[in-house]
Design an enzyme around this catalytic site. Sequence first.
Site, mmCIF file in Angstrom:
data_model
loop_
_atom_site.group_PDB
_atom_site.id
_atom_site.type_symbol
_atom_site.label_atom_id
_atom_site.label_comp_id
_atom_site.label_asym_id
_atom_site.label_seq_id
_atom_site.Cartn_x
_atom_site.Cartn_y
_atom_site.Cartn_z
ATOM 1 N N SER A 1 0.809 -1.123 -0.042
ATOM 2 C CA SER A 1 0.128 -0.027 -0.098
ATOM 3 C C SER A 1 0.813 1.165 0.025
ATOM 4 O O SER A 1 0.407 2.438 -0.346
ATOM 5 C CB SER A 1 -0.965 0.011 1.129
ATOM 6 N N ASP B 1 -3.700 7.506 8.396
ATOM 7 C CA ASP B 1 -4.687 6.942 9.390
ATOM 8 C C ASP B 1 -3.575 6.108 10.094
ATOM 9 O O ASP B 1 -2.509 6.537 10.470
ATOM 10 C CB ASP B 1 -5.310 5.856 8.423
ATOM 11 N N HIS C 1 -0.395 4.636 7.252
ATOM 12 C CA HIS C 1 -0.098 5.340 6.260
ATOM 13 C C HIS C 1 0.414 6.923 6.286
ATOM 14 O O HIS C 1 -0.715 7.621 6.893
ATOM 15 C CB HIS C 1 -1.119 5.210 5.069
#
Length: 342
Positions: free
Chosen positions: A42, A314, A317
């Site tokens: 991610s 978050d 990230h």
Amino acid sequence: MDSHRKLIPFLLLFLIQLLSSGAEARHLLRFRARKLFVFGDSYVDTGNTMKADSSAWKDPYGETFPGKPAGRFSDGRVLTDYIAKYLRVKSPSPVPYQLRESKPEHVKYGMNFAFGGTGVFNTSSPYPNLTVQIDFFRQLIKIKVYPETDLNGSVALVSVAGNDYSYYLHTNGSIQGFQSFVASVINQTTRNLIRINELGVKKILVSGLQPLGCFPQITFTSSFQQCNSTFNALVDIHNTLLNQAVAKLNQLAKDNSTFIVLDLYDSFMSVLKHMSLKPCCVGVSSGFSCASADDNNVKKYSVCDAPKSAFFWDLLHPTQAGWHAVYNKLRKTTALQQLHYH
């Protein structure tokens, strides 16, 4: 002929002035990648996960860039976007593998094979691990989407392994067995880097592991006041072995191949000295997270007033501002400067 001879001293003087100006010289001589190929998780995924099961396709992700959810695990740009900018790849960022047919005009600039949640090995994510991502790349070369002769001037970016360790610890992997597991992750990563190189990519960037002990998912126990030194010590084991493995790859490298480690650990820590560990987007209670909604589609999260001032978006990230600050640290390192010149 005489007029040409008279011009030579002036041209030489101009070149000397230009080369001594530093910034202008680097701008002109910097290596320009024909294509950028991205593999990993991610931190570099720009839209490969499925809309139905990924928070990256839900509000408020993407609110800073591009202004709506677009598959990036951030409020805006991620590491891939900044590396593409640094390399001056003509396309703004490599097209995600899952979107290649809907954006065929961008395929010629490279492709992003990274999927959020994935690892070197299989994790709890349903998406393809690093080996399978490289299989996708190999298949595109095989069917001549990317001719082998056109890969020499390309760059690969690999960012992976954080999810492997999370999965290991969540599935009751022991601390005693951790070092052995790290060795297996590094060995498989090394094999994958060699494989990308053998497919024709000569310059390969691989991210070191970021300070996992500083993630809000961990630091919430200290009210986001301090990093967990135990977790960061485990990260240090990974990064030490990765640097050793990459040094060995460079000793054995042929055909002007170069393997480069991006030091995410030091760049994160350097930025975090001046920014809070507190995340910008959080669930309203422990049962919810960023982008959560109840059965009536009522949002169950809150977003800070100034994402530009937050490092973490978050629990896992960085924000676009966080990534930009990390990128500003990385581009001053010798690692990225190895790509300045062709």
